[in-house]
Design a protein around this motif. Structure first.
Motif, PDB file in Angstrom:
ATOM      1  N   PHE A 162       0.835  -1.201   0.000  1.00  0.00           N
ATOM      2  CA  PHE A 162       0.000   0.000   0.000  1.00  0.00           C
ATOM      3  C   PHE A 162       0.868   1.248   0.000  1.00  0.00           C
ATOM      4  CE2 PHE A 162      -2.850   3.292   1.250  1.00  0.00           C
ATOM      5  CZ  PHE A 162      -4.055   2.912   0.705  1.00  0.00           C
ATOM      6  N   GLU A 163       1.957   1.208   0.734  1.00  0.00           N
ATOM      7  CA  GLU A 163       2.872   2.347   0.761  1.00  0.00           C
ATOM      8  C   GLU A 163       3.425   2.621  -0.635  1.00  0.00           C
ATOM      9  OE1 GLU A 163       6.593   3.872   3.453  1.00  0.00           O
ATOM     10  OE2 GLU A 163       6.377   1.745   3.122  1.00  0.00           O
ATOM     11  N   GLU A 164       3.772   1.545  -1.347  1.00  0.00           N
ATOM     12  CA  GLU A 164       4.295   1.697  -2.706  1.00  0.00           C
ATOM     13  C   GLU A 164       3.261   2.371  -3.604  1.00  0.00           C
ATOM     14  OE1 GLU A 164       5.446  -1.208  -6.415  1.00  0.00           O
ATOM     15  OE2 GLU A 164       5.917  -1.893  -4.392  1.00  0.00           O
ATOM     16  N   PHE A 165       2.005   1.917  -3.509  1.00  0.00           N
ATOM     17  CA  PHE A 165       0.925   2.537  -4.282  1.00  0.00           C
ATOM     18  C   PHE A 165       0.804   4.010  -3.948  1.00  0.00           C
ATOM     19  CE2 PHE A 165      -3.380   4.073  -3.238  1.00  0.00           C
ATOM     20  CZ  PHE A 165      -3.806   4.417  -4.506  1.00  0.00           C
ATOM     21  N   GLU A 166       0.793   4.323  -2.657  1.00  0.00           N
ATOM     22  CA  GLU A 166       0.520   5.696  -2.231  1.00  0.00           C
ATOM     23  C   GLU A 166       1.628   6.656  -2.641  1.00  0.00           C
ATOM     24  OE1 GLU A 166      -1.458   7.754   1.640  1.00  0.00           O
ATOM     25  OE2 GLU A 166       0.050   6.231   1.968  1.00  0.00           O
ATOM     26  N   VAL A 167       2.880   6.268  -2.413  1.00  0.00           N
ATOM     27  CA  VAL A 167       4.002   7.130  -2.798  1.00  0.00           C
ATOM     28  C   VAL A 167       3.960   7.400  -4.297  1.00  0.00           C
ATOM     29  CG1 VAL A 167       6.512   7.271  -2.981  1.00  0.00           C
ATOM     30  CG2 VAL A 167       5.478   6.391  -0.902  1.00  0.00           C
ATOM     31  N   GLU A 168       3.755   6.332  -5.071  1.00  0.00           N
ATOM     32  CA  GLU A 168       3.761   6.469  -6.525  1.00  0.00           C
ATOM     33  C   GLU A 168       2.595   7.335  -7.004  1.00  0.00           C
ATOM     34  OE1 GLU A 168       5.394   3.226  -9.758  1.00  0.00           O
ATOM     35  OE2 GLU A 168       3.951   2.574  -8.265  1.00  0.00           O
ATOM     36  N   PHE A 169       1.426   7.138  -6.385  1.00  0.00           N
ATOM     37  CA  PHE A 169       0.240   7.879  -6.815  1.00  0.00           C
ATOM     38  C   PHE A 169       0.375   9.374  -6.545  1.00  0.00           C
ATOM     39  CE2 PHE A 169      -4.143   9.427  -5.885  1.00  0.00           C
ATOM     40  CZ  PHE A 169      -4.618   9.370  -7.189  1.00  0.00           C
ATOM     41  N   TRP A 170       0.767   9.727  -5.297  1.00  0.00           N
ATOM     42  CA  TRP A 170       0.896  11.155  -4.979  1.00  0.00           C
ATOM     43  C   TRP A 170       1.984  11.801  -5.818  1.00  0.00           C
ATOM     44  CZ3 TRP A 170      -3.438  11.914  -3.266  1.00  0.00           C
ATOM     45  CH2 TRP A 170      -3.993  11.320  -2.146  1.00  0.00           C
ATOM     46  N   PHE A 227      -5.229   1.353 -10.454  1.00  0.00           N
ATOM     47  CA  PHE A 227      -6.308   0.453 -10.041  1.00  0.00           C
ATOM     48  C   PHE A 227      -5.758  -0.918  -9.690  1.00  0.00           C
ATOM     49  CE2 PHE A 227      -9.651   2.868 -12.683  1.00  0.00           C
ATOM     50  CZ  PHE A 227     -10.054   3.575 -11.581  1.00  0.00           C
ATOM     51  N   SER A 228      -4.867  -1.438 -10.549  1.00  0.00           N
ATOM     52  CA  SER A 228      -4.328  -2.779 -10.308  1.00  0.00           C
ATOM     53  C   SER A 228      -3.512  -2.802  -9.025  1.00  0.00           C
ATOM     54  CB  SER A 228      -3.473  -3.224 -11.497  1.00  0.00           C
ATOM     55  OG  SER A 228      -2.321  -2.416 -11.637  1.00  0.00           O
ATOM     56  N   LYS A 229      -2.803  -1.711  -8.724  1.00  0.00           N
ATOM     57  CA  LYS A 229      -2.002  -1.632  -7.498  1.00  0.00           C
ATOM     58  C   LYS A 229      -2.897  -1.703  -6.261  1.00  0.00           C
ATOM     59  CE  LYS A 229       2.441  -0.495  -8.575  1.00  0.00           C
ATOM     60  NZ  LYS A 229       3.682  -0.827  -7.872  1.00  0.00           N
ATOM     61  N   ILE A 230      -3.911  -0.854  -6.216  1.00  0.00           N
ATOM     62  CA  ILE A 230      -4.771  -0.797  -5.030  1.00  0.00           C
ATOM     63  C   ILE A 230      -5.587  -2.086  -4.912  1.00  0.00           C
ATOM     64  CG2 ILE A 230      -6.715   0.392  -6.160  1.00  0.00           C
ATOM     65  CD1 ILE A 230      -5.478   0.984  -2.577  1.00  0.00           C
ATOM     66  N   VAL A 280     -13.286   4.689  -2.505  1.00  0.00           N
ATOM     67  CA  VAL A 280     -12.812   6.073  -2.483  1.00  0.00           C
ATOM     68  C   VAL A 280     -11.481   6.208  -3.232  1.00  0.00           C
ATOM     69  CG1 VAL A 280     -14.015   6.646  -0.353  1.00  0.00           C
ATOM     70  CG2 VAL A 280     -11.661   5.847  -0.216  1.00  0.00           C
ATOM     71  N   SER A 281     -10.672   5.142  -3.235  1.00  0.00           N
ATOM     72  CA  SER A 281      -9.433   5.175  -4.014  1.00  0.00           C
ATOM     73  C   SER A 281      -9.760   5.270  -5.501  1.00  0.00           C
ATOM     74  CB  SER A 281      -8.593   3.926  -3.753  1.00  0.00           C
ATOM     75  OG  SER A 281      -8.208   3.844  -2.402  1.00  0.00           O
ATOM     76  N   GLU A 282     -10.746   4.483  -5.923  1.00  0.00           N
ATOM     77  CA  GLU A 282     -11.163   4.512  -7.321  1.00  0.00           C
ATOM     78  C   GLU A 282     -11.652   5.905  -7.698  1.00  0.00           C
ATOM     79  OE1 GLU A 282     -14.103   2.042 -10.367  1.00  0.00           O
ATOM     80  OE2 GLU A 282     -14.199   1.696  -8.216  1.00  0.00           O
ATOM     81  N   ASP A 283     -12.411   6.526  -6.815  1.00  0.00           N
ATOM     82  CA  ASP A 283     -12.933   7.864  -7.046  1.00  0.00           C
ATOM     83  C   ASP A 283     -11.790   8.871  -7.187  1.00  0.00           C
ATOM     84  OD1 ASP A 283     -14.994   9.715  -7.372  1.00  0.00           O
ATOM     85  OD2 ASP A 283     -14.994  10.237  -5.242  1.00  0.00           O
ATOM     86  N   LEU A 284     -10.793   8.749  -6.325  1.00  0.00           N
ATOM     87  CA  LEU A 284      -9.661   9.679  -6.362  1.00  0.00           C
ATOM     88  C   LEU A 284      -8.798   9.450  -7.607  1.00  0.00           C
ATOM     89  CD1 LEU A 284      -8.353  11.937  -4.654  1.00  0.00           C
ATOM     90  CD2 LEU A 284      -6.922  10.195  -3.597  1.00  0.00           C
ATOM     91  N   ILE A 285      -8.565   8.194  -7.954  1.00  0.00           N
ATOM     92  CA  ILE A 285      -7.752   7.880  -9.133  1.00  0.00           C
ATOM     93  C   ILE A 285      -8.428   8.372 -10.411  1.00  0.00           C
ATOM     94  CG2 ILE A 285      -6.847   5.963 -10.534  1.00  0.00           C
ATOM     95  CD1 ILE A 285      -6.470   4.435  -7.859  1.00  0.00           C
ATOM     96  N   GLU A 286      -9.765   8.341 -10.421  1.00  0.00           N
ATOM     97  CA  GLU A 286     -10.524   8.775 -11.594  1.00  0.00           C
ATOM     98  C   GLU A 286     -10.563  10.302 -11.741  1.00  0.00           C
ATOM     99  OE1 GLU A 286     -11.677   7.408 -14.082  1.00  0.00           O
ATOM    100  OE2 GLU A 286     -12.371   5.362 -13.729  1.00  0.00           O
ATOM    101  N   ALA A 287     -10.137  11.024 -10.697  1.00  0.00           N
ATOM    102  CA  ALA A 287     -10.205  12.483 -10.739  1.00  0.00           C
ATOM    103  C   ALA A 287      -9.360  13.025 -11.889  1.00  0.00           C
ATOM    104  CB  ALA A 287      -9.716  13.069  -9.418  1.00  0.00           C
TER     105      ALA A 287
END
Length: 342
Positions: free
Chosen positions: A67-75, A105-108, A145-152
């Motif tokens: 999850f940390e990997e997803f979050e760092v990469e996403f932000w 999406f695949s990460k989360i 909510v992750s999907e919602d944020l990623i779709e922004a």
């Protein structure tokens, strides 16, 4: 910023707050599961608890890192830190994915599926706790909510907006990442365990070179008649130093290297002179690399300072440590036999 006062700012703020609230709930309940695993592995619960904890603990911990990997990469994708957006877009193309949204999406999804499987297994073994049901519900909410944020719209989230929003949101969550928000970037806060003595660029270069050395050694071992436990020990070292460097743990790496060093005598006996020297030389480079991390030095010095009255006490202390899944079962059995003789 002008758009920060308009609809895009309000929409982004709403999505970010929902994400952080859902994430907070997941990590509060995840911490309870982690604590239960640790207690069980230390023998504080019954045998059934120990057996289940032994099976799931690796995945419980792996969820945090994934999850940390997803979050760092996403932000950092949103804020385009160090031109990270272009690099990730190239990776998306190489993987044959539609866009960055499919990638995230695949990460989360993988993170949440891993922890959902853990919860299912705990339930299947007869453990019924309210927080497990709450954890499952929270994971579903987090995915939504992750999907919602990623779709922004990425244009509405860029230009320092996320950094500004995070400055407005109070610290509220038990999560495996801390971030530093500035006016134009969002970065992972480096833990003191990560700090090195020779500077960031040099230690990264050393890590890259060491990764290549260990990879060559590991590949040579795989085509040899070497005891698979030796291959596994070197593989663990390679796996840790092969991580994104921000996620690298010198203490974890040092423990793996210590275990691999324990096979030096077997390496000399089992392998050809050339390959044996290659393995020992690789481990020596690992030891040199570790000396650059004050966190490892402090950890290993404390270990050396341990005051133990006699061998029986030393064995008793190490038997508790050996419950960690990193140790093979035959090591625990050998310790039990030694304790009987002590």
């Amino acid at each position: 910023m002008a758009e920060a006062q308009g609809v895009p700012f309000n929409d982004a703020e709403r999505k970010l707050r929902r994400f952080l609230e859902a994430q907070s709930l997941v990590f509060e309940q995840h911490q309870r599961l982690t604590d239960w695993c640790k207690d069980s592995l230390e023998g504080n619960n019954n045998q059934a608890s120990y057996d289940v904890a032994k099976r799931i603990f690796k995945d419980v911990v792996a969820f945090e890192r994934a999850f940390e990997e997803f979050e760092v990469e996403f932000w950092n994708y949103i804020e385009d830190v160090d031109d990270g957006r272009d690099r990730l877009d190239q990776r998306v193309i190489a993987l044959g994915l539609a866009d960055h949204k499919e990638y995230f999406f695949s990460k989360i999804e993988a993170c949440i599926a891993r922890l959902s499987d853990v919860v299912t297994e705990v339930h299947a073994n007869g453990f019924e706790w309210q927080f497990l049901d709450e954890l499952e519900d929270s994971l579903e909410a987090l995915f939504d909510v992750s999907e919602d944020l990623i779709e922004a719209d990425i244009k509405n989230l860029g230009g320092g907006l996320i950094a500004e929003l995070l400055e407005k949101v109070p610290s509220q969550r038990l999560a495996p990442i801390e971030v530093v928000a500035t006016s134009n970037s969002l970065r992972r806060r480096q833990h003191v365990n990560f700090a090195s003595r020779i500077g960031d660029s040099n230690i990264r270069q050393a890590a890259t070179t060491l990764r290549e050395v260990l990879s060559d050694t590991y590949n040579e071992l795989q085509i040899s008649n070497c005891d698979p436990r030796i291959i596994k020990a070197i593989g663990k070292c390679l796996e840790e130093v092969g991580q994104e460097f921000e996620l690298f743990s010198p203490i974890t790496f040092g423990i793996y290297v210590g275990i691999a060093n324990g096979f030096k005598e077997a390496v000399s006996e089992e392998l050809s002179a050339f390959l044996g020297r290659q393995v020992i030389s690789s481990l020596m480079q690992c030891d040199i690399f570790l000396r650059n991390f004050p966190a490892w030095s402090a950890y290993s010095e404390e270990e050396q300072k341990a005051e133990v009255a006699d061998s029986a006490e030393l064995l008793a202390k190490f038997q508790t440590t050996s419950n960690d899944p990193v140790f093979e079962e035959d090591i625990r059995e050998a310790l039990t036999d030694l304790a009987v003789d002590a």
